[in-house]
Design a protein around this motif. Structure first.
Motif, PDB file in Angstrom:
ATOM      1  N   ALA A   1       0.814  -1.225   0.000  1.00  0.00           N
ATOM      2  CA  ALA A   1       0.000   0.000   0.000  1.00  0.00           C
ATOM      3  C   ALA A   1       0.843   1.268   0.000  1.00  0.00           C
ATOM      4  N   ARG A   2       1.922   1.290   0.790  1.00  0.00           N
ATOM      5  CA  ARG A   2       2.739   2.497   0.883  1.00  0.00           C
ATOM      6  C   ARG A   2       3.443   2.805  -0.430  1.00  0.00           C
ATOM      7  N   VAL A   3       3.908   1.761  -1.092  1.00  0.00           N
ATOM      8  CA  VAL A   3       4.584   1.948  -2.378  1.00  0.00           C
ATOM      9  C   VAL A   3       3.590   2.399  -3.436  1.00  0.00           C
ATOM     10  N   ARG A   4       2.424   1.762  -3.459  1.00  0.00           N
ATOM     11  CA  ARG A   4       1.395   2.151  -4.423  1.00  0.00           C
ATOM     12  C   ARG A   4       0.979   3.598  -4.220  1.00  0.00           C
ATOM     13  N   LEU A   5       0.888   4.029  -2.960  1.00  0.00           N
ATOM     14  CA  LEU A   5       0.528   5.412  -2.668  1.00  0.00           C
ATOM     15  C   LEU A   5       1.605   6.376  -3.149  1.00  0.00           C
ATOM     16  N   ALA A   6       2.874   5.999  -2.958  1.00  0.00           N
ATOM     17  CA  ALA A   6       3.977   6.861  -3.393  1.00  0.00           C
ATOM     18  C   ALA A   6       3.961   7.023  -4.910  1.00  0.00           C
ATOM     19  N   PHE A   7       3.778   5.930  -5.633  1.00  0.00           N
ATOM     20  CA  PHE A   7       3.743   5.998  -7.092  1.00  0.00           C
ATOM     21  C   PHE A   7       2.480   6.718  -7.582  1.00  0.00           C
ATOM     22  N   THR A   8       1.397   6.573  -6.855  1.00  0.00           N
ATOM     23  CA  THR A   8       0.168   7.284  -7.209  1.00  0.00           C
ATOM     24  C   THR A   8       0.361   8.792  -7.052  1.00  0.00           C
ATOM     25  N   ALA A   9       1.023   9.203  -5.964  1.00  0.00           N
ATOM     26  CA  ALA A   9       1.281  10.625  -5.737  1.00  0.00           C
ATOM     27  C   ALA A   9       2.183  11.197  -6.831  1.00  0.00           C
ATOM     28  N   ALA A  10       3.218  10.457  -7.198  1.00  0.00           N
ATOM     29  CA  ALA A  10       4.123  10.926  -8.252  1.00  0.00           C
ATOM     30  C   ALA A  10       3.395  11.025  -9.584  1.00  0.00           C
TER      31      ALA A  10
END
Length: 217
Positions: free
Chosen positions: A133-142
């Protein structure tokens, strides 16, 4: 020394030098168009793109970015010559920004943010990052940052195009290149660094070693 994901991605577009090369024909067209008109500006832009292409070939640099860059400038020049309007040189780029805005936005909505997908492709990893989830959120934000930049570029430049403000359109194309890239690149870098640190060690080590991924789809 192993290249980082960002270095690999930059290499695919010709590196920092390739990004600079891509801005030169557009800048040339804008300057010459203001001083001498559409036809000299078109010829100058294509000429600069051709010189860059030959220079990269002579130096045996990556040919794909060079060829794509020349083809893009030739397309823009062709549109301007066919329509007879200097501002139409910028039209393919305007529609490209619209396409990118739609792509980035849609990728977020379907849960496959482009930045993450591209990162996985460049580094040869599978899609297990989407399960963190944290990685997906980071890539979503970028990806959201890149989507916002694309939409801003499209809205501003299309407005200037539609209202026949050719001079401001040329200035906007130049000003919204490197300055906005300076905003998007750090966002992508932060997302990639966070992903590398947050992903399970097993996934990183197994993929890097060329083995089958530990975690399934």
């Amino acid at each position: 020394m192993t290249s980082t994901p960002v270095e690999t991605a930059l290499a695919r577009v010709g590196g920092i030098r390739g990004l600079v090369y891509s801005a030169l024909p557009v800048t040339t067209f804008a300057v010459v168009s203001a001083a001498s008109g559409r036809i000299p500006a078109t010829a100058a832009a294509v000429g600069v793109a051709a010189v860059i292409l030959v220079w990269q070939l002579v130096r045996r640099e990556s040919t794909r970015p060079a060829l794509w860059g020349f083809a893009g400038v030739a397309l823009c020049a062709g549109v301007a010559l066919v329509t007879g309007q200097a501002k139409d040189f910028y039209l393919p780029g305007i529609w490209m920004y619209l396409g990118l805005g739609l792509l980035f936005t849609a990728s977020i909505l379907v849960g496959r943010p482009v930045v993450g997908v591209f990162w996985a492709w460049v580094t040869g990893r599978d899609s297990t990052w989407r399960g963190v989830a944290r990685v997906r959120l980071a890539f979503t934000a970028a990806t959201a940052v890149m989507a916002a930049v694309s939409w801003v570029r499209f809205v501003v430049q299309y407005y200037l195009y539609d209202t026949d403000q050719d001079g401001l359109l040329a200035a906007a194309r130049i000003a919204m290149g490197w300055p906005l890239m300076a905003i998007t690149l750090p966002a992508v870098l932060l997302a990639v660094r966070y992903a590398v640190r947050a992903l399970p060690v097993q996934t990183l080590s197994s993929t890097a070693a060329g083995d089958q991924p530990v975690f399934g789809e």
